[in-house]
Every structure is written in structure tokens, then in C-alpha cells.
Design an enzyme around this catalytic site. Structure first.
Site, PDB file in Angstrom:
ATOM      1  N   CYS A 160       1.841   2.404  13.089  1.00  0.00           N
ATOM      2  CA  CYS A 160       3.096   3.169  12.489  1.00  0.00           C
ATOM      3  C   CYS A 160       3.252   4.189  13.643  1.00  0.00           C
ATOM      4  O   CYS A 160       4.954   4.560  13.251  1.00  0.00           O
ATOM      5  CB  CYS A 160       2.830   3.812  11.718  1.00  0.00           C
TER       6      CYS A 160
ATOM      7  N   SER B 105      -3.011  -2.786  -0.499  1.00  0.00           N
ATOM      8  CA  SER B 105      -2.778  -3.795   0.426  1.00  0.00           C
ATOM      9  C   SER B 105      -2.992  -5.285   0.487  1.00  0.00           C
ATOM     10  O   SER B 105      -4.006  -5.459   1.273  1.00  0.00           O
ATOM     11  CB  SER B 105      -1.916  -3.454   1.210  1.00  0.00           C
TER      12      SER B 105
ATOM     13  N   ASN C 226      -7.721   3.947   9.079  1.00  0.00           N
ATOM     14  CA  ASN C 226      -7.538   2.717   9.509  1.00  0.00           C
ATOM     15  C   ASN C 226      -7.134   2.537  10.740  1.00  0.00           C
ATOM     16  O   ASN C 226      -6.917   1.389  11.491  1.00  0.00           O
ATOM     17  CB  ASN C 226      -5.421   2.951   8.434  1.00  0.00           C
TER      18      ASN C 226
ATOM     19  N   GLN D  18      -7.648   0.202   3.940  1.00  0.00           N
ATOM     20  CA  GLN D  18      -8.466  -0.225   4.563  1.00  0.00           C
ATOM     21  C   GLN D  18      -9.535  -0.866   4.398  1.00  0.00           C
ATOM     22  O   GLN D  18     -10.313  -1.991   4.657  1.00  0.00           O
ATOM     23  CB  GLN D  18      -8.351   0.328   6.350  1.00  0.00           C
TER      24      GLN D  18
ATOM     25  N   GLY E 211       0.535  -1.322  -0.071  1.00  0.00           N
ATOM     26  CA  GLY E 211      -0.277  -0.243   0.085  1.00  0.00           C
ATOM     27  C   GLY E 211       0.684   1.005   0.192  1.00  0.00           C
ATOM     28  O   GLY E 211      -0.094   2.464  -0.680  1.00  0.00           O
ATOM     29  N   SER E 212       1.571   1.625   0.671  1.00  0.00           N
ATOM     30  CA  SER E 212       2.899   2.509   0.925  1.00  0.00           C
ATOM     31  C   SER E 212       3.634   3.395  -0.809  1.00  0.00           C
ATOM     32  O   SER E 212       3.562   4.012  -0.920  1.00  0.00           O
ATOM     33  CB  SER E 212       4.067   2.215   1.995  1.00  0.00           C
TER      34      SER E 212
END
Ligand SMILES: *Cc1c(COP(=O)(O)O)cnc(C)c1O
Length: 396
Positions: free
Chosen positions: A325, A200, A152, A180, A71-72
Site C-alpha cells: 500500500c 480477507s 503485515n 495476516q 479486509g479493508s
């Protein structure tokens, strides 16, 4: 009892996805760029996975799906590409929201340093962007709107269809971080007028380290990684075929069972919210209706979220204080601050996120344990003592 209640951080890989990965590693070990038979068999599987991902989000063509490392990377590539396209046309304004994932916010920070103007929309107390405020923020120079599909930390679902309609009417590119949402709630990129979308695999019971970027045909994408001609020359590097096939399998599974799973998990969530709301001076963070099926996020006044997590872990309950994170940093979550919680309350947060693998028995266990731990921590807390003596006022 052991309870895994941190599915927003990552999910356990499904049996079918794991089997697909093992079988891909054994059977399709060829390089999809090779011209011989083993290579072409791998290429066929790769294309088939692209088709399956495209179908599940109703993309027009499999050629609109680009595989990434997660996803990032998809967020970075989407935002940096559209910013570069905008810059060439003299458009340097981007609209986003205050509570995006750091993969989006940090990319925007980088662009800001390069001269872009960034508007971060308020998400209000309910954790939802107001489409009218988005419309009002649009300028002549706006090249991109990037708003997440669902948050998220607090699970709130954004009015993506309205945002998409506004962007399409104004001719502005619309990207959504749907990490998400994908596999949990329905996504239709055509009906919702989404131009780019990130997803993701490890958030829907697929493998870690793989994701996808949907980019509508006609929108120019730029490389983050230079090299070979993989992914239609937009993402170099030999494809991670086992992970990609595992993702396709997990996504099919999640989308095929979505409605049933959603009803089941929503029921668990609602019971937990009811059960924990009896704790005095507690609050549910974010809108309760427009919310991901499996997300519970609450704050308890007078305690530290970190201590709560450690004590829950000792009882076998795997939870989170917000985003994986930000753990390790002492700052309260930017998401909780964005919905207007004061610092001292935002520190006392608890996120519990569920999947189809959780049971009502586990929910009842959490409902039994959390109030006891909260009371125990409050009894040791000098802040709670001051609150009880009336030296400081309760906020919630
Ligand atoms: C997990 C997550 C990401 C990052 O995805 P990775 O595959 O872990 O890089 C991005 N955005 C949101 C909303 C997420 O929940």
C-alpha cells in the site's frame, strides 16, 4: 529461477478454491434472496459457507459472520460501527497501535477529525504492544480497542489473548484486524475474548475482493452500504457467492493444514534469516519468536529498498520493501519507523513472505543472490562510502 516471495501482499489462489468458484458460478447462479428453488439452493450454500468460516474461528454462531468485499471494508465497518455506538453513550476515546494497517489508521484519522480522541500505543523495538500499557491507556470514555492480530510488514504477533481479557474485564469492545493471521495461526474468538475480527480471503489462497467480519452476537453493527436486506441488513448488495464459496474452501484448507504448513514455512523462514544475517550492517525487523511463520523483514544499511527490489525482480525474485500500500510513495514505512528505525535505515528494507508453495531450493537461491545485490548497491552508494570512511556513523 522464479520465486514468488510476496505472500503478505497477496497469495496465489488454491486449486480447490478456484474449483469451488467455478462450480459455484455454474451451479449456484441464483440470487440467494429469491424464493424459488435456484435461489434457495444458493441461499443454502451461502449459509453453509458462513458455518464453515464460523467454525474455523470458533464463533458461537454462523449468524456472527458478515461477508464483506475484503479486509479493508471489514476494518472500516467494525471501527465506524463501534465509534458510533460509543458516541451515543458519550464515549469518544479509541485505543489502537502505531503500526496498524492503513485501513485502520485512516479510519481512525477520519474519526479524529470528527472529534474522537485516538491513542496509538507504542509497539517498541520488537514490534509488540505491551498489554500493561494498553491497560494504563484505558479511560472512562474508551469505547473501542482495535489492535491487529499480526503485522503485515514485520509479521509480529500481538498478545491478543491478554488484550482480549483486559478489554472484556473493563467492558470495552475489542476489534482485531486478523487479515495476516487468519489461515496462518490459530484463532479462537471465544477463548481470546475477541468481539469483532476482520479477515480477507486473498491472504490465505482465496479469491480477491472478498472477506468477512465477525461481530459477536449482541454488538450493534451499522451499515457502510445501504440497500437490500442482505447480511442480516448490515451489508446491502447481492452476495458474491462464487467468491464467498471460494473463500470458505480456502479457509477450510488453510485451517486444516495449518500445523504442518506452519512448521514447514517456519523452517524456510529461519533458514533465510540465518542466511541473510551474515550480511554486515543488517538487522532483522521485529521479534523473531512471536512472528508469522512466513515473514522475513530486514534492513540493510546504505541502500535503497526500491533499487534492491528492482534488481531482485531481474533475478526472478518477487519481493517487497514493506507494504504494497505504501509502494509508490517515497516515505519510509510507518511500521518500520514505529519500531524506532531511523529514516535512512527504514529506506533500505526488504520483506520476503512465504507460503507452503515455496521450497528450500528457492530460499538457497535468495541467500545466494541478496548479498551480491546488496554489495553491488553499496558500492555505488555515496552514503555507504561516507559510512565506510567514517564520516558518518553506522546505525546498525
Ligand atoms: C491486506 C490487509 C488488509 C486489507 O485487506 P483487503 O482485503 O486487501 O482489503 C487489511 N489489514 C491487513 C493487516 C492486511 O494485511
Amino acid at each position: 529461477m522464479f520465486v514468488y516471495a510476496d505472500n503478505a501482499a497477496t497469495t496465489k489462489i488454491s486449486k480447490k478454491a478456484l474449483e469451488a468458484m467455478v462450480s459455484a458460478s455454474e451451479k449456484y447462479y441464483g440470487n440467494p434472496s429469491s424464493l424459488h428453488r435456484v435461489g434457495q439452493e444458493a441461499a443454502e450454500q451461502l449459509f453453509h459457507a458462513r458455518e464453515r468460516i464460523a467454525e474455523n474461528i470458533n464463533a458461537k454462531s454462523p449468524r456472527e459472520i458478515y461477508f464483506t468485499s475484503g479486509g479493508s471494508e471489514a476494518d472500516n465497518q467494525a471501527i465506524l460501527s463501534i465509534a458510533e455506538n460509543g458516541k451515543k453513550k458519550g464515549k469518544n476515546h479509541i485505543i489502537s497501535s502505531a503500526f496498524e494497517h492503513h485501513a485502520v489508521l485512516h479510519t481512525l484519522k477520519k474519526l479524529e477529525k470528527q472529534g474522537f480522541e485516538i491513542t496509538l500505543l507504542d509497539v517498541h523495538k520488537n514490534g509488540i504492544v505491551d498489554p500493561a500499557e494498553l491497560e494504563a491507556a484505558i479511560k472512562e470514555e474508551t469505547c473501542l480497542v482495535t489492535i491487529m492480530f499480526a503485522n503485515n510488514e514485520i509479521g509480529t504477533i500481538q498478545p491478543i489473548r491478554e488484550i482480549g481479557r483486559i478489554c472484556r474485564e473493563k467492558g470495552i469492545v475489542f476489534h482485531t484486524d486478523a487479515v495476516q493471521a487468519a489461515g496462518h495461526i490459530p484463532i479462537d474468538v471465544q477463548a481470546m475474548n475477541i468481539d469483532l475480527l476482520s479477515l480477507s480471503a486473498h491472504k490465505f489462497h482465496g479469491p480477491k475482493g472478498v472477506g468477512a467480519l465477525y461481530c459477536r452476537n449482541g454488538i450493534l453493527l451499522h451499515n457502510l452500504i445501504e440497500g437490500g436486506a442482505q447480511e442480516r441488513s448490515k451489508r446491502a448488495g447481492t452476495e458474491n457467492l462464487p467468491a464467498i464459496l471460494g473463500m470458505a474452501e480456502a479457509f477450510d484448507e488453510a485451517c486444516n493444514t495449518m500445523q504442518k504448513a506452519s512448521e514447514y514455512v517456519t523452517n524456510l523462514r529461519n533458514r533465510l534469516i540465518d542466511g541473510l544475517s551474515v550480511i554486515p550492517h543488517s538487522v532483522v525487523n521485529g521479534d523473531v519468536e512471536n512472528r508469522l511463520p512466513g515473514n522475513v523483514n530486514m534492513c540493510f544499511e546504505g541502500i535503497e529498498g526500491e533499487s534492491l527490489l528492482l534488481l531482485l525482480d531481474m533475478k526472478g525474485i518477487q519481493a517487497s520493501s514493506g507494504s504494497a500500500c505504501t509502494s509508490g510513495s517515497l516515505d519510509p514505512s510507518h511500521v518500520l519507523l514505529s519500531i524506532g528505525l531511523p529514516h535512512e535505515v527504514a529506506h533500505g528494507s526488504l520483506r520476503l513472505t512465504f507460503s507452503e508453495e515455496n521450497t528450500m531450493e528457492e530460499i538457497e537461491y535468495i541467500i545466494k543472490e541478496v548479498p551480491q545485490i546488496v554489495e553491488y548497491l553499496r558500492n555505488m552508494s555515496p552514503v555507504w562510502e561516507s559510512l565506510e570512511k567514517g564520516e558518518i556513523n553506522h546505525v546498525i
